[in-house]
Design a protein around this motif. Sequence first.
Motif, short mmCIF file in Angstrom:
data_model
loop_
_atom_site.label_atom_id
_atom_site.label_comp_id
_atom_site.label_asym_id
_atom_site.label_seq_id
_atom_site.Cartn_x
_atom_site.Cartn_y
_atom_site.Cartn_z
N TRP A 264 10.51 7.92 -1.80
CA TRP A 264 10.87 6.90 -0.76
C TRP A 264 10.54 7.30 0.55
O TRP A 264 10.09 6.51 1.32
CB TRP A 264 12.10 6.09 -0.92
N ILE A 265 10.36 8.44 0.79
CA ILE A 265 10.22 9.16 2.01
C ILE A 265 8.60 9.18 2.13
O ILE A 265 7.98 8.57 3.29
CB ILE A 265 10.49 10.52 2.24
N LEU A 266 7.92 9.49 1.13
CA LEU A 266 6.36 8.99 0.99
C LEU A 266 5.99 7.78 1.27
O LEU A 266 5.11 7.34 2.02
CB LEU A 266 5.88 9.88 -0.32
N PHE A 267 6.82 6.71 0.64
CA PHE A 267 6.65 5.23 0.87
C PHE A 267 6.80 5.00 2.18
O PHE A 267 5.85 4.27 2.73
CB PHE A 267 7.61 4.82 0.06
N ALA A 268 7.88 5.67 2.98
CA ALA A 268 8.13 5.38 4.37
C ALA A 268 6.91 5.87 5.23
O ALA A 268 6.51 4.92 6.26
CB ALA A 268 9.31 5.72 4.68
N ILE A 269 6.46 6.95 4.98
CA ILE A 269 5.43 7.27 5.81
C ILE A 269 4.18 6.42 5.79
O ILE A 269 3.63 5.95 6.86
CB ILE A 269 4.75 8.77 5.05
N ILE A 270 3.77 5.89 4.70
CA ILE A 270 2.54 5.00 4.36
C ILE A 270 3.08 3.46 5.30
O ILE A 270 2.22 2.98 5.74
CB ILE A 270 2.06 4.87 3.28
N PHE A 271 4.22 3.22 4.71
CA PHE A 271 4.93 1.92 5.39
C PHE A 271 4.76 2.00 6.90
O PHE A 271 4.17 0.78 7.57
CB PHE A 271 6.08 1.88 5.07
N GLY B 140 0.71 -1.31 0.14
CA GLY B 140 -0.13 -0.27 0.00
C GLY B 140 0.76 1.31 0.01
O GLY B 140 0.32 2.46 -0.15
N ALA B 141 2.14 1.27 0.06
CA ALA B 141 3.12 2.34 0.31
C ALA B 141 3.51 2.68 -1.16
O ALA B 141 4.10 3.78 -1.28
CB ALA B 141 4.07 2.04 1.44
N PHE B 142 3.51 2.00 -2.16
CA PHE B 142 4.14 2.20 -3.26
C PHE B 142 3.46 3.40 -4.34
O PHE B 142 4.01 3.97 -4.91
CB PHE B 142 3.88 0.87 -4.36
N PRO B 143 1.97 3.45 -4.08
CA PRO B 143 1.48 4.58 -4.80
C PRO B 143 1.86 5.99 -5.24
O PRO B 143 2.14 6.24 -6.36
CB PRO B 143 -0.19 4.92 -4.27
N PRO B 144 2.50 6.61 -4.02
CA PRO B 144 3.50 7.85 -4.37
C PRO B 144 4.34 7.66 -5.06
O PRO B 144 5.08 8.56 -5.81
CB PRO B 144 3.49 8.38 -2.98
N VAL B 145 5.02 6.42 -4.83
CA VAL B 145 6.47 6.32 -5.55
C VAL B 145 6.22 5.99 -7.12
O VAL B 145 6.70 6.55 -7.98
CB VAL B 145 7.31 4.98 -5.25
N LEU C 1 -3.94 10.25 7.28
CA LEU C 1 -2.93 9.80 6.12
C LEU C 1 -3.84 10.87 4.94
O LEU C 1 -2.80 11.38 4.04
CB LEU C 1 -2.84 8.58 5.66
N PHE C 2 -4.94 11.00 4.88
CA PHE C 2 -5.66 11.77 3.99
C PHE C 2 -5.19 13.20 4.14
O PHE C 2 -4.54 13.95 3.25
CB PHE C 2 -7.15 11.88 3.90
N ALA C 3 -5.07 13.60 5.42
CA ALA C 3 -4.79 15.02 5.61
C ALA C 3 -3.10 15.34 5.33
O ALA C 3 -2.81 16.48 5.00
CB ALA C 3 -5.04 15.47 7.00
N LEU C 4 -2.35 14.60 5.75
CA LEU C 4 -1.00 14.65 5.36
C LEU C 4 -0.55 14.80 3.99
O LEU C 4 0.25 15.60 3.67
CB LEU C 4 -0.17 13.47 6.24
N PHE C 5 -1.17 13.66 3.16
CA PHE C 5 -0.99 13.82 1.93
C PHE C 5 -1.84 14.74 1.17
O PHE C 5 -1.29 15.45 0.14
CB PHE C 5 -1.23 12.31 1.13
N GLY C 6 -2.69 15.19 1.86
CA GLY C 6 -3.52 16.29 1.21
C GLY C 6 -2.80 17.57 1.40
O GLY C 6 -2.73 18.40 0.56
N ALA C 7 -1.98 17.93 2.48
CA ALA C 7 -0.95 18.90 2.74
C ALA C 7 -0.10 18.98 1.61
O ALA C 7 0.47 19.88 1.04
CB ALA C 7 -0.39 18.88 3.93
N VAL C 8 0.54 17.94 1.29
CA VAL C 8 1.68 17.79 0.22
C VAL C 8 0.90 18.30 -1.07
O VAL C 8 1.60 18.84 -1.96
CB VAL C 8 2.00 16.31 -0.25
N LEU C 9 -0.28 17.68 -1.62
CA LEU C 9 -1.07 18.05 -2.63
C LEU C 9 -1.18 19.55 -2.62
O LEU C 9 -1.14 20.28 -3.58
CB LEU C 9 -2.33 17.17 -2.34
#
Lengths: 316, 56
Positions: A177-184, A157-162, A294-302
Amino acid sequence: MTDAALPQKRYATAADYLNLMKPRIMMLVVFTGFAGLVAASGMTGITMHPAMAAIATLAVALGSGAAGAINMWYDSDIDAVMTRTSTRPIPSGAVPREEALALGLIMSGVSVMLMWLASNWLAAGLLAFSIFYYGVIYTMWLKRATPQNIVIGGGAGAFPPVIGWAAVTGNTPLDAWILFAIIFFWTPPHFWALSLLAHKEYAKVSVPMLPVTHGARVTRQQILIYTLVLVPVSLLPLATGLGGWIYGAAALGLGATFLAYAIRLVRSDAGDATSTGAGMKLARNTFVFSILYLFALFGAVLVEHAAGLHFPLTGT
Amino acid sequence: MAETPDTAAPQLDAEALKARKRRNLWLGLALAAFVVLVMITTVIRLNTGIGVSERM
């Protein structure tokens, strides 16, 4: 389980086929994949044709759906026994097992092909590997073999941002891979909070989830440990310049709240045989908050990279 | 006495026929969507030159 044990009770609707693709997981996968794609553009200045970006995102969604269908095909025997999953399309008799497998395999091929056409072979290869990771490594091997199933399986499940990052740039730098690590590192506390609620169901079908093999107390401790790792990992984008002020504020606020949930959980009786309603409610709230996290964290990136609000704390 | 093989197709009730028709429609639409998506990517690649050289 044989098909004879899964009688056709009703005719499948489009909703059954949609449910076969685990749409809630798909939403999270698409969101994080799209965030990776947008962040890659923001960080490198490389832009993708909007139609190609849309097709690449669709390919991620289809790949996630394919993995979900393969998972439901393989797990239909235990799904039929567990109350939480007994209404899924296969155990409910709406979709035959072989149809679910065919759908999963065909969609896998189509998603990888579309990703390759819309972007490049690296993104397509990563998508293919993530489907294999979830459908085969996690579902067929880890899930029924080890209490570390969620930890190792979380990689799928951590692969999508990569994948999203690779689709834009054709490579996968540290930021991806940092984004990967966050989901991991997010996956274990997220899933174990749910398993505290459903561990009796997993025990019924002999799936070695952590609360089944090591008990609720160890699971609550592990949730805290992984949250303690997750919070600093979620701050790494600030060091590399991937995250700016908005991301930093979000990561700190959300991380502190997640940590507060984990600390309360470790001091609770959630998942114990003698658990009170309050403990179980806390486990449920932790699970729900983890999704929001997770939604909010990646929402902030977005938001930072899509709306031109990216003001990094450090030079890139 | 030799038995006559039963070659008759199973009879489907109205609900089953309706479900099959619905499934076929979705499959047709999915196939058409796939063709359109492949066409779009091809047209964009030809117009922009993305990825053309490394595949040829």
